[in-house]
Design a protein around this motif. Structure first.
Motif, short mmCIF file in Angstrom:
data_model
loop_
_atom_site.label_atom_id
_atom_site.label_comp_id
_atom_site.label_asym_id
_atom_site.label_seq_id
_atom_site.Cartn_x
_atom_site.Cartn_y
_atom_site.Cartn_z
N ASP A 73 0.82 -1.20 0.00
CA ASP A 73 0.00 0.00 0.00
C ASP A 73 0.86 1.26 0.00
OD1 ASP A 73 -2.46 -1.24 -0.07
OD2 ASP A 73 -2.69 -1.31 2.11
N ARG A 192 -4.37 1.56 -9.75
CA ARG A 192 -4.94 1.97 -8.47
C ARG A 192 -3.86 2.34 -7.47
NH1 ARG A 192 -8.23 -1.45 -11.05
NH2 ARG A 192 -10.48 -1.04 -10.93
N SER A 193 -2.77 1.60 -7.45
CA SER A 193 -1.68 1.95 -6.55
C SER A 193 -1.03 3.26 -6.95
CB SER A 193 -0.64 0.82 -6.55
OG SER A 193 0.44 1.13 -5.69
N ARG A 196 -3.34 6.05 -5.83
CA ARG A 196 -3.32 6.18 -4.37
C ARG A 196 -2.04 6.83 -3.88
NH1 ARG A 196 -2.31 3.43 0.46
NH2 ARG A 196 -3.93 3.90 1.99
N ARG A 197 -0.94 6.62 -4.60
CA ARG A 197 0.34 7.18 -4.18
C ARG A 197 0.66 8.51 -4.86
NH1 ARG A 197 4.68 4.66 -5.39
NH2 ARG A 197 3.88 3.30 -7.02
N THR A 225 -10.30 7.54 -8.65
CA THR A 225 -9.95 8.82 -8.03
C THR A 225 -11.01 9.27 -7.05
OG1 THR A 225 -8.76 9.44 -10.05
CG2 THR A 225 -9.32 11.21 -8.52
N GLU A 228 -10.74 7.23 -3.86
CA GLU A 228 -9.54 7.63 -3.13
C GLU A 228 -9.74 8.99 -2.47
OE1 GLU A 228 -5.81 7.82 -1.46
OE2 GLU A 228 -7.00 6.13 -2.19
N GLN A 231 -11.67 8.70 0.77
CA GLN A 231 -11.01 8.00 1.87
C GLN A 231 -9.69 8.63 2.28
OE1 GLN A 231 -10.60 4.06 0.33
NE2 GLN A 231 -12.79 3.64 0.34
N ARG A 232 -9.26 9.69 1.58
CA ARG A 232 -7.92 10.21 1.78
C ARG A 232 -7.68 10.68 3.20
NH1 ARG A 232 -7.74 14.05 -2.26
NH2 ARG A 232 -7.40 12.33 -3.69
N LEU A 379 -10.18 -0.23 -1.44
CA LEU A 379 -8.89 0.16 -1.99
C LEU A 379 -7.95 0.73 -0.93
CD1 LEU A 379 -6.95 0.79 -4.34
CD2 LEU A 379 -8.21 2.93 -4.69
N ALA A 380 -8.46 1.56 -0.03
CA ALA A 380 -7.60 2.26 0.91
C ALA A 380 -6.81 1.32 1.81
CB ALA A 380 -8.43 3.22 1.77
N GLU A 444 -14.73 -0.92 -7.62
CA GLU A 444 -15.31 0.27 -6.99
C GLU A 444 -16.79 0.07 -6.68
OE1 GLU A 444 -11.58 0.82 -8.27
OE2 GLU A 444 -13.18 0.35 -9.69
#
Length: 460
Positions: A73, A192-193, A196-197, A225, A228, A231-232, A379-380, A444
């Protein structure tokens, strides 16, 4: 990031690297069943030390699984797989030249670290690269290639049995590990990674290459997006403690345990040894393992080619697998209780039962567990949650691999196999009631449904 290559080129490279990591998993996990027959010729092994040599890999896998999820992650799926390749190479080299049992156990533990990382990250890598309609089949490549690796281990074990070269059995695993490392140095992370990064443009370019359709890539990127973004701001602990997430974690852990308590690794680790107790030679037992491995490859190739997991759905395949596995273990267990130990009839029943069991597992619980685990977690926390579930899988594997020789010595193989058959019967209604059907849904849309507590039917 440079413009993406054609869809077929990007897809082949991505799937090939994930598959190679799974092959190493299968080879390094399976080769011990042959090597353990010959290690005592050079390094004295008590029953306890024999169990330690086998189970040390499982302990390493537990540790590797636990740390790899959060690492994947944070640093990305590609870097986690790269670390697995390095660890596989170091472990195979060290174990192959080990001068003592203690050193052998240590480096088998190191190999286990690589297996643990691969067990978590390969399904993630494949699932997050695949389109929704093909995700079951693509993620099933993980188990297919594990079976290929196991079959290669069986072929190597049989071939080297004639010279009793257990060291080369283990050392050979270092060569594909080096190939994996070199390939991953230029491999992409998952879309997705990347998002997220903090690399959305790289994620979009990769999606366009994977899907071959910029518009479809934009739609998928928008979904990723948005989730993400929602959940950010949540901390990992808060995400993991949400009631709907806890339910998914419990479900994932249960399924991971169920895969092992049906008895698969009693066959993977100990089938050659069990067959020798039925009156055949070590070479004959390893020949069976080799031929059965080839049949396993054919079985799961048919399953992947036919798209069984995507067409039938996850739950029906899991339930069918429980029926076949329990029936075959009950057959060999009952035969072992009523027939003489070295009876040719018992050997024939055991061979048939092991063939049915392993091929049923390869077509059902082997691939589908990892498909479901890669689908149900948000995802998170997908990497961390996969690590938790996989840890339970390896904990149960450790229990099975460590206790099978002892339980067999105490009550006999017949009783032990019947106990594993009974476990499958107990698991059946739990799977029937608790496992959702996830086929044909985007990751999703699954996450939104789980968050709402929806009991849904698959789309399409």
């Amino acid at each position: 990031m440079a413009a993406p290559a054609s869809k077929s080129r990007v897809t082949r490279r991505v799937y090939a690297l994930g598959s190679l990591a799974a092959i190493l998993f299968g080879y390094d996990n399976g080769i011990i069943s042959a090597a353990i027959l010959f290690i005592p010729h050079e390094l004295p092994l008590t029953p306890l030390l024999k169990g330690a040599v086998v189970s040390s890999t499982v302990v390493g896998a537990m540790v590797g699984a636990l740390v790899s999820g959060p690492a994947a992650d944070r640093f990305g799926r590609q870097r986690a797989l790269l670390a697995a390749g390095v660890v596989f190479a170091i472990g195979a080299l060290g174990a192959g030249v080990a001068p003592t049992v203690a050193v052998l156990v240590l480096f088998r533990f190191v190999i286990g670290l690589g297996i643990g990382i691969a067990s978590v990250v390969v399904p993630l890598y494949l699932a997050e690269m695949a389109p929704a309609g093909e995700r079951g089949s693509v993620t099933s490549l993980n188990q297919y290639m594990i079976i290929v690796g196991t079959a290669l281990a069986a072929a190597t074990g049989y071939g080297l049995a004639f010279v009793a070269s257990w060291r080369w059995m283990i050392l050979i695993g270092a060569f594909p590990a080096v190939v994996l490392v070199l390939g991953l140095l230029a491999a992409p992370d998952t879309p997705r990674s990347l998002v997220r990064r903090g690399h959305p443009e790289q994620g979009r370019a990769l999606l366009a290459g994977l899907r071959g359709n910029p518009a479809a890539a934009d739609r998928e990127l928008a979904e990723i997006t948005e989730l993400e973004r929602q959940q950010r701001d949540a901390r990992l602990g808060a995400r993991m403690s949400a009631p709907w997430v806890r339910r998914l974690l419990l479900l994932g852990a249960m399924l991971a345990v169920f895969q092992q308590i049906t008895g698969i690794n009693t066959i993977v680790y100990y089938a050659p040894g069990v067959l020798t107790t039925f009156g055949v030679s070590e070479v004959t037992a390893l020949l069976f393992t080799f031929l059965n491995g080839l049949l396993n490859i054919l079985t799961i190739a048919v399953v992947v080619r036919a798209g069984v997991v995507d067409r039938w759905g996850r739950k029906p395949v899991l339930l069918a697998g429980l029926v076949g596995m329990s029936a075959s273990l009950f057959a060999v267990g009952a035969a072992a209780l009523v027939l003489p130990a070295e009876s040719p009839v018992l050997f024939g029943i055991a061979v048939a039962a092991f063939v049915v069991f392993t091929n049923t597992f390869s077509a059902t619980w082997g691939p589908v567990l990892w498909v479901v685990l890669a689908e149900i977690f948000p995802l998170a926390i997908r990497g961390a949650a996969m690590a938790v579930a996989t840890l339970f899988n390896w904990l149960t594997d450790f229990f099975v691999s460590l206790t099978f020789p002892t339980f067999t010595a105490l009550v006999g193989a017949g009783v032990v196999f019947i106990a594993y058959a009974a476990a499958g019967v107990i698991v059946f209604p739990i799977v029937w009631w608790c496992v959702p059907e996830t086929k044909q849904r985007s990751l999703e849309s699954l996450e939104r449904a789980f968050r709402k507590g929806t009991r849904f039917r698959p789309e399409g």
